[in-house]
Design an enzyme around this catalytic site. Structure first.
Site, PDB file in Angstrom:
ATOM      1  N   HIS A 135      45.472  22.928  14.887  1.00 54.62           N
ATOM      2  CA  HIS A 135      45.216  22.123  14.489  1.00 54.62           C
ATOM      3  C   HIS A 135      45.163  20.695  15.236  1.00 54.62           C
ATOM      4  O   HIS A 135      45.919  20.732  15.494  1.00 54.62           O
ATOM      5  CB  HIS A 135      44.993  21.736  13.134  1.00 54.62           C
ATOM      6  CG  HIS A 135      44.308  23.287  12.165  1.00 54.62           C
ATOM      7  ND1 HIS A 135      45.091  24.583  11.818  1.00 54.62           N
ATOM      8  CD2 HIS A 135      43.653  22.677  11.679  1.00 54.62           C
ATOM      9  CE1 HIS A 135      43.900  25.141  11.506  1.00 54.62           C
ATOM     10  NE2 HIS A 135      43.042  23.939  11.068  1.00 54.62           N
ATOM     11  N   LYS A 139      46.591  16.900   9.719  1.00 52.41           N
ATOM     12  CA  LYS A 139      46.572  17.806   9.126  1.00 52.41           C
ATOM     13  C   LYS A 139      47.658  17.863   8.304  1.00 52.41           C
ATOM     14  O   LYS A 139      48.507  17.457   7.694  1.00 52.41           O
ATOM     15  CB  LYS A 139      46.316  19.569   9.209  1.00 52.41           C
ATOM     16  CG  LYS A 139      46.267  20.663   8.372  1.00 52.41           C
ATOM     17  CD  LYS A 139      45.809  21.826   9.161  1.00 52.41           C
ATOM     18  CE  LYS A 139      45.304  22.843   7.962  1.00 52.41           C
ATOM     19  NZ  LYS A 139      44.910  22.886   7.427  1.00 52.41           N
TER      20      LYS A 139
HETATM   21  N1  LIG Z   1      37.013  24.904   3.867  1.00 52.64           N
HETATM   22  C1  LIG Z   1      36.851  24.625   5.308  1.00 52.64           C
HETATM   23  O1  LIG Z   1      36.694  25.530   5.966  1.00 52.64           O
HETATM   24  C2  LIG Z   1      37.783  23.572   5.414  1.00 52.64           C
HETATM   25  C3  LIG Z   1      38.989  22.871   4.295  1.00 52.64           C
HETATM   26  N2  LIG Z   1      39.755  21.777   4.409  1.00 52.64           N
HETATM   27  C4  LIG Z   1      40.022  21.441   4.124  1.00 52.64           C
HETATM   28  O2  LIG Z   1      40.035  20.112   3.214  1.00 52.64           O
HETATM   29  C5  LIG Z   1      40.689  19.507   2.758  1.00 52.64           C
HETATM   30  C6  LIG Z   1      40.414  17.940   3.071  1.00 52.64           C
HETATM   31  O3  LIG Z   1      40.704  17.542   4.335  1.00 52.64           O
HETATM   32  P1  LIG Z   1      40.270  16.812   5.451  1.00 52.64           P
HETATM   33  O4  LIG Z   1      38.714  16.113   4.994  1.00 52.64           O
HETATM   34  O5  LIG Z   1      40.659  16.976   7.034  1.00 52.64           O
HETATM   35  O6  LIG Z   1      41.496  15.652   4.973  1.00 52.64           O
HETATM   36  P2  LIG Z   1      41.461  13.480   4.843  1.00 52.64           P
HETATM   37  O7  LIG Z   1      42.624  14.090   4.642  1.00 52.64           O
HETATM   38  O8  LIG Z   1      40.467  13.424   5.587  1.00 52.64           O
HETATM   39  O9  LIG Z   1      39.907  13.698   3.368  1.00 52.64           O
HETATM   40  C7  LIG Z   1      40.988  13.954   2.005  1.00 52.64           C
HETATM   41  C8  LIG Z   1      40.154  13.258   1.500  1.00 52.64           C
HETATM   42  O10 LIG Z   1      40.463  13.519   0.120  1.00 52.64           O
HETATM   43  C9  LIG Z   1      40.403  11.996  -0.579  1.00 52.64           C
HETATM   44  N3  LIG Z   1      41.133  12.369  -2.321  1.00 52.64           N
HETATM   45  C10 LIG Z   1      43.243  12.270  -1.899  1.00 52.64           C
HETATM   46  N4  LIG Z   1      42.728  12.635  -3.687  1.00 52.64           N
HETATM   47  C11 LIG Z   1      41.425  12.551  -4.797  1.00 52.64           C
HETATM   48  C12 LIG Z   1      40.547  12.694  -5.758  1.00 52.64           C
HETATM   49  N5  LIG Z   1      41.282  12.788  -6.497  1.00 52.64           N
HETATM   50  N6  LIG Z   1      39.630  12.132  -5.670  1.00 52.64           N
HETATM   51  C13 LIG Z   1      39.415  12.031  -4.972  1.00 52.64           C
HETATM   52  N7  LIG Z   1      39.186  12.029  -3.684  1.00 52.64           N
HETATM   53  C14 LIG Z   1      40.336  12.248  -3.470  1.00 52.64           C
HETATM   54  C15 LIG Z   1      41.291  11.182   0.243  1.00 52.64           C
HETATM   55  O11 LIG Z   1      41.575   9.919   0.068  1.00 52.64           O
HETATM   56  P3  LIG Z   1      42.989   9.234   0.384  1.00 52.64           P
HETATM   57  O12 LIG Z   1      42.641   9.338   2.352  1.00 52.64           O
HETATM   58  O13 LIG Z   1      42.880   7.765   0.233  1.00 52.64           O
HETATM   59  O14 LIG Z   1      44.123  10.391   0.062  1.00 52.64           O
HETATM   60  C16 LIG Z   1      40.593  11.357   1.441  1.00 52.64           C
HETATM   61  O15 LIG Z   1      39.563  10.832   1.415  1.00 52.64           O
HETATM   62  C17 LIG Z   1      42.387  19.726   3.250  1.00 52.64           C
HETATM   63  O16 LIG Z   1      42.654  20.939   2.573  1.00 52.64           O
HETATM   64  C18 LIG Z   1      41.462  20.614   4.651  1.00 52.64           C
HETATM   65  O17 LIG Z   1      42.281  21.483   4.787  1.00 52.64           O
HETATM   66  C19 LIG Z   1      39.194  21.190   6.233  1.00 52.64           C
HETATM   67  C20 LIG Z   1      38.811  21.373   6.836  1.00 52.64           C
HETATM   68  C21 LIG Z   1      37.443  22.746   6.493  1.00 52.64           C
HETATM   69  O1  LIG Z   2      42.249  20.592   7.739  1.00 54.50           O
HETATM   70  C1  LIG Z   2      42.189  20.972   8.657  1.00 54.50           C
HETATM   71  O2  LIG Z   2      41.324  20.660   9.211  1.00 54.50           O
HETATM   72  C2  LIG Z   2      41.098  22.289   8.298  1.00 54.50           C
HETATM   73  N1  LIG Z   2      41.397  23.456   7.184  1.00 54.50           N
HETATM   74  C3  LIG Z   2      40.943  24.620   6.652  1.00 54.50           C
HETATM   75  C4  LIG Z   2      42.624  25.442   6.802  1.00 54.50           C
HETATM   76  O3  LIG Z   2      43.301  25.157   6.646  1.00 54.50           O
HETATM   77  O4  LIG Z   2      42.400  26.369   7.118  1.00 54.50           O
HETATM   78  C5  LIG Z   2      39.894  24.550   7.593  1.00 54.50           C
HETATM   79  C6  LIG Z   2      39.816  24.748   9.265  1.00 54.50           C
HETATM   80  O5  LIG Z   2      41.181  25.532   9.595  1.00 54.50           O
HETATM   81  C7  LIG Z   2      39.794  22.791   9.128  1.00 54.50           C
END
Ligand SMILES: NC(=O)C1=CN([C@@H]2O[C@H](COP(=O)(O)OP(=O)(O)OC[C@H]3O[C@@H](n4cnc5c(N)ncnc54)[C@H](OP(=O)(O)O)[C@@H]3O)[C@@H](O)[C@H]2O)C=CC1
Ligand SMILES: O=C(O)C1=N[C@H](C(=O)O)C[C@H](O)C1
Length: 250
Positions: A135, A139
């Site tokens: 990743h 992450k």
């Molecule tokens: N299931 C899937 O297919 C996927 C899952 N993911 C998962 O999604 C999650 C987010 O990933 P990613 O977008 O890369 O992370 P980011 O850090 O880019 O985004 C997370 C966002 O959530 C915000 N946030 C934190 N706490 C809150 C809250 N209480 N209410 C609203 N917003 C909040 C953060 O704000 P701030 O920056 O101010 O902290 C940030 O903008 C991770 O757990 C990742 O592993 C990601 C990609 C695919």
């Molecule tokens: O944080 C990410 O980027 C992603 N998170 C998810 C995970 O932890 O499996 C899904 C994907 O791998 C992207």
């Protein structure tokens, strides 16, 4: 036909901002709220959100789901960090709100879902199996939710088939050299600038290996799964773990 009223939590994040665009572009959905850290959860009820797409952080997800379930708002969750204890807590909340649906998807991309399925199918035929997830370096957690789920599915398939423990005669000189042990399956996490989300499942038997690899090259790969989840979750009460339950994979 009225449009599905969808809100995104974590709307300014990497995947959340892409989800905002995907919901806005969907003909059958209306984006009624796009919330980031510090925004009031009451906006969800005030805006009449029917489904929340939760893409925040492991530290925030439980409070957000507590609010959603208490208010009967269905949730599609991509955020990682799921443990048995967290799932049990969520099920307790859902028991008090039996019409509410929550989908937790370790990965929303079809390729990753298929990787998990293929790995599960192959696991029993090989003596050795290891998972490598790769990743971007921003992450939040390791190992990835996808890798953890993949390893659990592999382990379960091997248990059911009565497989022997994996051969490994290594004496580990340095902690971590053999990765993390997830249910007896070694999981290795790589963080590298330039990557997004990738996974390899390596299987080995006498004289042969099989590698199953998936690459998410853009966050757009997760959007069809998120939209499918949003469309289906309201008519699927209780907890659904894994997007495969909303797909016809057989
Ligand atoms: N299931 C899937 O297919 C996927 C899952 N993911 C998962 O999604 C999650 C987010 O990933 P990613 O977008 O890369 O992370 P980011 O850090 O880019 O985004 C997370 C966002 O959530 C915000 N946030 C934190 N706490 C809150 C809250 N209480 N209410 C609203 N917003 C909040 C953060 O704000 P701030 O920056 O101010 O902290 C940030 O903008 C991770 O757990 C990742 O592993 C990601 C990609 C695919
Ligand atoms: O944080 C990410 O980027 C992603 N998170 C998810 C995970 O932890 O499996 C899904 C994907 O791998 C992207």
């Amino acid at each position: 036909m009225s449009k599905l009223r969808v809100a995104v939590l974590g709307a300014r994040g990497r995947i959340g901002s892409e989800a905002v665009r995907a919901v806005e572009a969907a003909d059958d959905m209306e984006l009624v709220a796009a919330l980031g850290r510090g925004d009031e959860l009451e906006t969800l009820t005030e805006s009449g959100a029917q489904v929340v797409v939760e893409l925040t952080t492991p530290a925030s997800v439980m409070d957000n789901l507590d609010f959603c379930v208490r208010h009967g708002i269905h949730a599609v969750v991509g955020t990682t960090g799921w443990t048995d204890e967290r799932l049990a807590q969520l099920n307790t909340w859902l028991a008090d709100s039996p019409e509410t649906g929550v989908l937790i998807a370790p990965n929303f991309s079809i390729g990753a879902v298929l990787t998990m399925r293929f790995a599960e199918q192959a696991a029993r035929y090989f003596e050795s199996v290891e998972v490598v997830e790769l990743h971007h370096p921003n992450k939040a957690d390791a190992p990835s939710g996808t890798a953890t789920r993949t390893a659990q599915l592999i382990a379960e398939a091997r248990r059911k088939a009565g497989c022997a423990p994996q051969p490994d005669a290594t004496t580990t000189a340095l902690a971590g050299a053999r990765g993390a042990d997830v249910d007896g399956v070694p999981v290795h996490a790589i963080r590298l600038r330039g990557l997004l989300a990738h996974q390899e499942v390596l299987l080995g038997g006498e004289g042969e290996t099989l590698t199953i690899r998936h690459d998410s090259l853009h966050h757009s790969s997760f959007m069809p799964g998120i939209l499918l989840g949003a469309r289906r979750v309201a008519t699927t009460p209780g907890l659904t773990f894994g997007l495969e339950h909303f797909l016809d994979l057989n």
